[in-house]
Design an enzyme around this catalytic site. Sequence first.
Site, PDB file in Angstrom:
ATOM      1  CG  ASP A   1      -2.599  -3.689 -16.684  1.00 53.61           C
ATOM      2  OD1 ASP A   1      -1.436  -3.603 -17.098  1.00 53.61           O
ATOM      3  OD2 ASP A   1      -2.953  -4.468 -15.777  1.00 53.61           O
ATOM      4  CG  LEU A   2      -1.418  -8.123 -21.383  1.00 51.86           C
ATOM      5  CD1 LEU A   2      -2.522  -8.322 -22.408  1.00 51.86           C
ATOM      6  CD2 LEU A   2      -0.048  -8.322 -22.054  1.00 51.86           C
ATOM      7  CG  ASP A   3       0.645  -9.191 -17.052  1.00 47.12           C
ATOM      8  OD1 ASP A   3       0.518 -10.298 -17.583  1.00 47.12           O
ATOM      9  OD2 ASP A   3       1.648  -8.470 -17.212  1.00 47.12           O
TER      10      ASP A   3
ATOM     11  CB  THR B   1      -0.971 -13.220 -16.899  1.00 46.29           C
ATOM     12  OG1 THR B   1      -1.343 -11.879 -17.223  1.00 46.29           O
ATOM     13  CG2 THR B   1      -1.133 -14.099 -18.109  1.00 46.29           C
TER      14      THR B   1
ATOM     15  CE  LYS C   1      -2.688  -8.125  -8.271  1.00 46.96           C
ATOM     16  NZ  LYS C   1      -4.113  -8.079  -7.928  1.00 46.96           N
TER      17      LYS C   1
ATOM     18  CB  SER D   1       1.362  -4.068 -20.685  1.00 49.33           C
ATOM     19  OG  SER D   1       2.019  -5.031 -19.901  1.00 49.33           O
ATOM     20  CB  ALA D   2       4.630  -2.616 -16.405  1.00 51.94           C
TER      21      ALA D   2
ATOM     22  CE  LYS E   1       0.785   0.254 -16.740  1.00 53.56           C
ATOM     23  NZ  LYS E   1      -0.107  -0.915 -16.846  1.00 53.56           N
TER      24      LYS E   1
ATOM     25  CD  GLU F   1      -3.328  -0.481 -14.698  1.00 52.40           C
ATOM     26  OE1 GLU F   1      -3.357  -1.399 -13.860  1.00 52.40           O
ATOM     27  OE2 GLU F   1      -2.369  -0.295 -15.448  1.00 52.40           O
ATOM     28  CG  ASP F   2      -4.657  -5.780 -12.451  1.00 46.86           C
ATOM     29  OD1 ASP F   2      -3.921  -5.031 -13.129  1.00 46.86           O
ATOM     30  OD2 ASP F   2      -4.283  -6.893 -12.043  1.00 46.86           O
TER      31      ASP F   2
HETATM   32  C1  BG6 Z   1       3.056  -6.019 -15.218  1.00 43.50           C
HETATM   33  C2  BG6 Z   1       2.654  -6.957 -14.101  1.00 43.50           C
HETATM   34  O1  BG6 Z   1       2.061  -6.008 -16.199  1.00 43.50           O
HETATM   35  O2  BG6 Z   1       4.274  -6.408 -15.803  1.00 43.50           O
HETATM   36  C3  BG6 Z   1       3.794  -7.105 -13.105  1.00 43.50           C
HETATM   37  O3  BG6 Z   1       1.523  -6.443 -13.446  1.00 43.50           O
HETATM   38  C4  BG6 Z   1       5.056  -7.521 -13.818  1.00 43.50           C
HETATM   39  O4  BG6 Z   1       3.426  -8.069 -12.136  1.00 43.50           O
HETATM   40  C5  BG6 Z   1       5.376  -6.484 -14.890  1.00 43.50           C
HETATM   41  O5  BG6 Z   1       6.142  -7.607 -12.903  1.00 43.50           O
HETATM   42  C6  BG6 Z   1       6.650  -6.810 -15.673  1.00 43.50           C
HETATM   43  O6  BG6 Z   1       6.437  -8.006 -16.384  1.00 43.50           O
HETATM   44  P1  BG6 Z   1       7.568  -8.753 -17.197  1.00 43.50           P
HETATM   45  O7  BG6 Z   1       6.816  -9.757 -18.014  1.00 43.50           O
HETATM   46  O8  BG6 Z   1       8.287  -7.723 -18.022  1.00 43.50           O
HETATM   47  O9  BG6 Z   1       8.478  -9.366 -16.190  1.00 43.50           O
HETATM   48 MG    MG Z   2      -2.256  -5.528 -14.268  1.00 44.34          MG
END
Ligand code: BG6
Ligand code: MG
Length: 235
Positions: A12-14, A20, A48, A118-119, A149, A173-174
């Site tokens: 996962d990224l964030d 972030t 998240k 990542s989402a 997810k 993953e967090d």
């Molecule tokens: C996920 C984060 O990686 O991306 C979420 O954990 C975030 O908090 C989601 O809402 C969507 O991110 P973005 O940048 O497309 O608004």
């Molecule tokens: Mg995350």
Amino acid sequence: MRAKPFEAAIFDLDGVIVDTAKFHYNAWKRLAGELGFAFSERENEQLKGVSRMESLELLLLAGGITEVTPERKEALASRKMSGTRSSWQRLRPLMYCPVSANFLGHLRSCGIKTGIASASKNAPFILDQVNIRPLFDVVVDGNSIVRAKPDPEVFLQAARLISVAPAACFVFEDAAAGVEGAIRAGMRVVGIGDGRLLTRAHLTITSFEQLEPVFLMSHMGITGSTGWGDGPNGQ
Ligand code: BG6
Ligand code: MG
């Protein structure tokens, strides 16, 4: 039964590769404040790993706000997004978890494929900001998936693009939604954060610094006394 050898690490990224997750939380909290209600870090746990629009729905629900037009939702989501992006630009030097470059390099030198699942639709932007795109064999993000997810789509797409069977992938993953998605994909999952919130992960660690020993254990196929469970809920 012995687990399939470890061939790929999907991150996962964030909140895992870059620090972030707090920026997302702060931006949602600010938006909630503008809408007239408080939004706690605990409530944020369920956002998240979830897509931007689904996060907004959860936030509005938490604030008891109903009957919002689609146009207003789009406007609120963009407002949240500009809040997050301005934080990223200001705090860019703090985004990158310093251990990750070593760890990722180590994985790759062992022939392990690496991927991002990542989402976030901002994943390409973030990877460019911190200049770590070359460390990954594949990046699948919110721009290329249909189902967020906890759906397994993002993980399965990453595994398919690097030609590795799901059972040979480890996911880091967090978010509870991400842990669930990876399990549904048939992958093994390391939860990073509070084990009480990531109960479905095969193993939970509290910080990125612990990843390397975890990798060494798993790569060597050691299970049981090392702390690895047999699977979610002991399956
Ligand atoms: C996920 C984060 O990686 O991306 C979420 O954990 C975030 O908090 C989601 O809402 C969507 O991110 P973005 O940048 O497309 O608004
Ligand atoms: Mg995350």
